[in-house]
Motif scaffolding. Structure first.
Motif: not given
Lengths: 116, 114
Positions: A93-116
């Motif tokens: 996520v980023s946003s349109d205002r504030g001192s962190t304008l344009g910076r991306l903040y990431f979640g911790r990630g989700t490992q997706l496994t699709v099995w046959p």
């Protein structure tokens, strides 16, 4: 402060079934929301983004995501999973205002496994 | 058009050694970023640059330095390597910093400090 939560470390689904990878966010101002995918030993690849407008966003490889402002969520979905979709997925996520304008903040990630 | 390139791909450092991680982009992007990725922790921003000659700290800048002498290059310097700096490092770039442009990532550098 901006933050992203991905409540599931792991999602397992059978090939051909629908998949959902969950993401909720907290941001001051209007959110810009992104999904990235990371295959093993590779950098992150952009999948899709929500900026404004239609709440349902379509992206690469048949993925889509739904923006829900009242629930502050941006879940990633695909109607029919493929084994090749197995990877690590990051919400950001980023946003349109504030001192962190344009910076991306990431979640911790989700490992997706699709099995046959 | 190579996008964002990073060198080296892998490196092992001893505690106290120094090294520079190289990052180059050929998309004429003004904004460039350095992230570190630790297992289960997502990506954390180390430093970023809004153009040649302008850099600023991100969330986790301690132990690192950067410079931006050209639009294309954004090297990351580790002066005194510590085990806590064992991580995968990603460089990224974007057209602007307006927040709604996606970032393009390099393939990463896997660094181990022992």
């Amino acid at each position: 402060a901006q933050s992203v939560a991905q409540p599931e470390d792991q999602v397992n689904v059978a090939e051909g079934n629908p998949l959902t990878v969950k993401c909720t966010y907290s941001v001051s101002g209007n959110p810009y929301l992104f999904w990235y995918v990371q295959y093993p030993n590779r950098g992150l690849q952009f999948l899709l983004k929500y900026i404004t407008g239609d709440n349902l966003v379509k992206g690469s490889y048949g993925f889509e995501a739904e923006f829900n402002k009242s629930q502050t969520s941006f879940h990633l979905k695909k109607p029919s999973a493929l084994v090749s979709d197995s990877a690590l997925y990051f919400c950001a996520v980023s946003s349109d205002r504030g001192s962190t304008l344009g910076r991306l903040y990431f979640g911790r990630g989700t490992q997706l496994t699709v099995w046959p | 058009n190579a996008g964002v390139t990073q060198t080296p791909k892998f490196r092992i450092l001893k505690i106290g050694q120094s090294m520079t991680l190289q990052c180059t982009q050929d998309m004429n992007h003004n904004y460039m970023y350095w992230y570190r990725q630790d297992p289960g922790m997502g990506l954390k921003l180390i430093y970023y640059s809004v153009g040649a000659g302008i850099t600023d700290k991100g969330e986790v800048p301690n132990g690192y330095n950067v410079s931006r002498s050209t639009t294309e290059d954004f090297p990351l310097r580790l002066e005194l390597a510590a085990p806590s700096q064992t991580s995968v490092y990603f460089c990224a770039s974007s057209t602007t910093g307006r927040g709604f442009y996606e970032q393009y990532f390099g393939p990463g550098t896997r660094l181990t400090v022992t």
